[in-house]
Design a protein around this motif. Sequence first.
Motif, short mmCIF file in Angstrom:
data_model
loop_
_atom_site.label_atom_id
_atom_site.label_comp_id
_atom_site.label_asym_id
_atom_site.label_seq_id
_atom_site.Cartn_x
_atom_site.Cartn_y
_atom_site.Cartn_z
N ASN A 15 0.82 -1.22 0.00
CA ASN A 15 0.00 0.00 0.00
C ASN A 15 0.86 1.27 0.00
O ASN A 15 0.57 2.23 0.69
N ALA A 33 -4.58 -5.79 -0.35
CA ALA A 33 -3.59 -4.71 -0.32
C ALA A 33 -2.82 -4.71 -1.63
O ALA A 33 -2.73 -5.73 -2.31
N ALA A 34 -2.27 -3.56 -1.98
CA ALA A 34 -1.40 -3.44 -3.15
C ALA A 34 0.01 -3.84 -2.71
O ALA A 34 0.62 -3.16 -1.88
N ILE A 63 0.19 1.11 -6.93
CA ILE A 63 0.55 1.31 -5.52
C ILE A 63 0.13 2.67 -4.97
O ILE A 63 0.24 2.91 -3.77
N ASP A 64 -0.35 3.57 -5.84
CA ASP A 64 -0.76 4.91 -5.39
C ASP A 64 -2.19 5.21 -5.88
O ASP A 64 -2.40 6.09 -6.71
#
Length: 134
Positions: A15, A33-34, A63-64
């Motif tokens: 994340n 989750a990333a 991720i963003d």
Amino acid sequence: MLRINLRDGEKVVINGAVLRSVGRTDVVIENEAAILRGRDVITPEDADTPAKRLYFACMMAYIDPDRLIQHQSRVLSLFEELLHAIEAPEAKASCIAFANKIARCSFYHALADCRDLIAYEAQALARFSPAYAA
């Protein structure tokens, strides 16, 4: 649930947070989750070719997610540039697979197609200049 085994000093992004293991470590992620292993992360400085820039933009979209629209726009712009430069049928197939995953916002899975494009690009560049040979 996802279990990741990390070697001493290995990095993982969860994340958007960069974590580094101290000693051999098992990490268990119990919710969505990333996640990217350090070996799958590239820096802006490493994104020095069109396919690598596309990979970086896709990675950032993954991720963003807070700036998803900005990253998606960059991905689409870079993808369009790369698509026009590619001629090989196998690379075009990777482009189509990549585009389908991006359309579904499946950025993590699109990174695999982008790695194929990076490999194709490296081979194509190596034919023109030994400096690009991996």
